[in-house]
Design an enzyme around this catalytic site. Sequence first.
Site, PDB file in Angstrom:
ATOM      1  N   SER A  67      10.466  15.937   3.888  1.00 47.79           N
ATOM      2  CA  SER A  67      10.262  14.536   3.508  1.00 47.79           C
ATOM      3  C   SER A  67      11.321  14.062   2.515  1.00 47.79           C
ATOM      4  O   SER A  67      11.929  14.852   1.795  1.00 47.79           O
ATOM      5  CB  SER A  67       8.881  14.362   2.873  1.00 47.79           C
ATOM      6  OG  SER A  67       7.891  14.923   3.687  1.00 47.79           O
TER       7      SER A  67
HETATM    8  N1  SAH Z   1       5.519  18.927   3.557  1.00 47.27           N
HETATM    9  C1  SAH Z   1       6.642  19.181   4.416  1.00 47.27           C
HETATM   10  C2  SAH Z   1       6.822  18.064   5.436  1.00 47.27           C
HETATM   11  C3  SAH Z   1       6.786  18.648   6.787  1.00 47.27           C
HETATM   12  S1  SAH Z   1       6.763  17.536   8.148  1.00 47.27           S
HETATM   13  C4  SAH Z   1       7.917  19.447   3.643  1.00 47.27           C
HETATM   14  O1  SAH Z   1       7.921  19.241   2.416  1.00 47.27           O
HETATM   15  O2  SAH Z   1       8.891  19.895   4.236  1.00 47.27           O
HETATM   16  C5  SAH Z   1       5.069  17.704   8.652  1.00 47.27           C
HETATM   17  C6  SAH Z   1       4.620  19.063   9.090  1.00 47.27           C
HETATM   18  O3  SAH Z   1       3.254  18.942   9.495  1.00 47.27           O
HETATM   19  C7  SAH Z   1       5.372  19.639  10.282  1.00 47.27           C
HETATM   20  O4  SAH Z   1       5.935  20.871   9.928  1.00 47.27           O
HETATM   21  C8  SAH Z   1       4.281  19.784  11.348  1.00 47.27           C
HETATM   22  O5  SAH Z   1       4.460  20.949  12.154  1.00 47.27           O
HETATM   23  C9  SAH Z   1       3.033  19.892  10.499  1.00 47.27           C
HETATM   24  N2  SAH Z   1       1.778  19.572  11.183  1.00 47.27           N
HETATM   25  C10 SAH Z   1       1.505  18.559  12.054  1.00 47.27           C
HETATM   26  N3  SAH Z   1       0.213  18.622  12.460  1.00 47.27           N
HETATM   27  C11 SAH Z   1      -0.346  19.700  11.825  1.00 47.27           C
HETATM   28  C12 SAH Z   1      -1.635  20.300  11.841  1.00 47.27           C
HETATM   29  N4  SAH Z   1      -2.652  19.823  12.586  1.00 47.27           N
HETATM   30  N5  SAH Z   1      -1.848  21.396  11.067  1.00 47.27           N
HETATM   31  C13 SAH Z   1      -0.852  21.916  10.298  1.00 47.27           C
HETATM   32  N6  SAH Z   1       0.405  21.410  10.264  1.00 47.27           N
HETATM   33  C14 SAH Z   1       0.646  20.307  11.007  1.00 47.27           C
END
Ligand code: SAH
Length: 230
Positions: A67
């Site tokens: 993000s």
């Molecule tokens: N907090 C992260 C942002 C990652 S983007 C950072 O700081 O890098 C969002 C993430 O949510 C992705 O890696 C995606 O695979 C995950 N995601 C989406 N749906 C999900 C679910 N149901 N359970 C766990 N992770 C999920």
Amino acid sequence: MLAPAVTSYASRHSARLVSLLRDKGIRDARVLSAMEYIPRERFMPPAVQDRAWDDMALPIGRGQTISQPYIVALMTESLALTDRDKVLEIGTGSGYQSAILSKICRRVYSIERHKPLLDQAEILFRQLHLRNITAMCADGMLGWPRINGVDQAPFDKIIVTAGAQDKPPQSLFDQLKIGGVMVVPVGPLADQILKKYVKLSDDTWLVSDICPVRFVPLLPDVAAETGDSA
Ligand code: SAH
């Protein structure tokens, strides 16, 4: 107090980022010092590391993104964390948001549906000695599971870093303490709003809009091991 263990190159860049976050309205000193301290470049592939300290989202593989720092800071500040808080994060991704949380609260539980992303994030947590993060590969829409008869819920705060289509999953509401706060992007990809829910009782909520955002979608189930997206 946090003692930044970063190179002078990174510390120049992190200081610039922190002053930009201040200009954009981030006030919580604990959030700003965590953002200054955690080496964001470690959480991304080498090809994009030269942009690590720019205020932008960047690709981390598997079609997912780390993000934008301003949104990480804003979401963290919106949680109004204390050092006694136990926090659930859905969407570990690169692990950067988990690392920021870990510097401010007591314990972070983080769930990621892509196993390779989770494995990489866990390596970083160990290398950076972030010992108060527990992460697992599962479907975060179901909340943190009972493991060997032990529940971690309820949580003081919940942060969802992927966009819920029309409303946050019920199991996440259920796993939040009364008085607890959840921040979560809600809405279709082109029209997501970051929302803050305060749980007043088992079935009453105070909801407020924070700002428009653009997160990858919250998807059900654990991702298949092959392929590079969703
Ligand atoms: N907090 C992260 C942002 C990652 S983007 C950072 O700081 O890098 C969002 C993430 O949510 C992705 O890696 C995606 O695979 C995950 N995601 C989406 N749906 C999900 C679910 N149901 N359970 C766990 N992770 C999920």
